[in-house]
Design an enzyme around this catalytic site. Structure first.
Site, PDB file in Angstrom:
ATOM      1  CE  LYS A 157     -10.737  -5.343  -0.143  1.00 27.48           C
ATOM      2  NZ  LYS A 157     -10.049  -6.549  -0.676  1.00 27.48           N
ATOM      3  CG  ASP A 214       2.731   5.454   5.488  1.00 29.03           C
ATOM      4  OD1 ASP A 214       3.611   5.324   6.336  1.00 29.03           O
ATOM      5  OD2 ASP A 214       2.919   5.213   4.278  1.00 29.03           O
ATOM      6  CE  LYS A 261       4.156   2.544   9.049  1.00 30.95           C
ATOM      7  NZ  LYS A 261       4.373   2.032   7.676  1.00 30.95           N
ATOM      8  CG  PHE A 315       4.741  -3.184   5.609  1.00 26.58           C
ATOM      9  CD1 PHE A 315       4.083  -2.194   4.895  1.00 26.58           C
ATOM     10  CD2 PHE A 315       4.213  -4.469   5.621  1.00 26.58           C
ATOM     11  CE1 PHE A 315       2.919  -2.480   4.195  1.00 26.58           C
ATOM     12  CE2 PHE A 315       3.053  -4.766   4.918  1.00 26.58           C
ATOM     13  CZ  PHE A 315       2.414  -3.768   4.204  1.00 26.58           C
ATOM     14  NE  ARG A 336      -7.510  -6.363   3.924  1.00 25.92           N
ATOM     15  CZ  ARG A 336      -6.984  -5.178   3.599  1.00 25.92           C
ATOM     16  NH1 ARG A 336      -6.652  -4.323   4.538  1.00 25.92           N
ATOM     17  NH2 ARG A 336      -6.773  -4.865   2.338  1.00 25.92           N
TER      18      ARG A 336
END
Ligand code: 5GP
Ligand code: MG
Length: 189
Positions: free
Chosen positions: A42, A102, A130, A151, A164
């Site tokens: 999502k 990531d 990242k 994070f 979100r």
């Protein structure tokens, strides 16, 4: 919601400029090609809707839903659901879009699947990169911003399904995050 935020990393204005910057490059690079944007749900939902409105090209839009489950000891298991129909990608140039790159496992797996299903080429596009966390060999062809090993939430990125809808990218207060997650990102969608 806003009071759980420790620090804003990218403001709405910075995000607009970052998206515009890569949209201009993508527009040049894909001109004259049969383009389909494939958004990984999502997390990429906000980014993809801002990005494609800045691509003045004929293009299709498709979605995949990916979820990774991981804990401190095992590498993440990736589940990919809801792939596009083969005819949506066959012979097309795929722009594969995610919120953040990531470890790279999600992008790498879905990229392979797109090629297997007949995409002519696949280019990877992420809102955030990242690079320090990469576990597989994969670079983003397009990314708006690099982030350190933190994070982050907002602009589509969640923590436990929330945040979100924050219009900016932020770090959460440590009091909001359990210790395990503060140390290693657990991620769904
Ligand atoms: P990868 O397969 O590259 O390790 O993971 C990519 C997915 O992990 C992203 O689509 C995103 O859902 C999640 N993820 C990675 N880092 C972060 C982060 O800092 N914040 C949030 N909210 N999700 C992250
Ligand atoms: Mg995601």
């Amino acid at each position: 919601m806003h009071r759980d935020v420790e620090k804003v990393l990218f403001t709405e204005e910075q995000i607009v400029r970052g998206v515009e910057r890569i949209a201009a490059r993508i527009t040049e690079d894909f001109r004259g090609e049969e383009l389909v944007a494939v958004a990984i749900l999502k997390g990429s939902c906000i980014f993809v809707s801002d990005l494609i409105r800045r691509l003045p090209l004929p293009m299709g839009l498709a979605f995949v839903y990916a979820q990774s489950y991981r804990d401190a000891t095992t590498p993440g298991d990736l589940e990919v659901h809801l792939m596009p129909f083969d005819e949506e990608i066959q012979g097309r140039s795929v722009l594969l879009i995610d919120d953040i790159l990531d470890s790279g496992r999600t992008m790498s797996a879905i990229r392979g699947e797109m090629l297997k299903r007949g995409a002519r080429k696949v280019r990877t596009c992420v809102f955030l990169d990242k690079p320090s966390r990469r576990a597989v060999e994969l670079d983003a062809d397009y990314s708006c911003f690099e982030v350190d090993d933190l994070f982050v939430v907002g602009y589509g990125l969640d923590y436990a399904g929330r945040y979100r809808n924050l219009p900016y990218v932020a770090e959460l207060k440590r009091s909001v995050l359990p210790a395990a997650l503060a140390a290693d990102g657990e991620q769904a969608g």
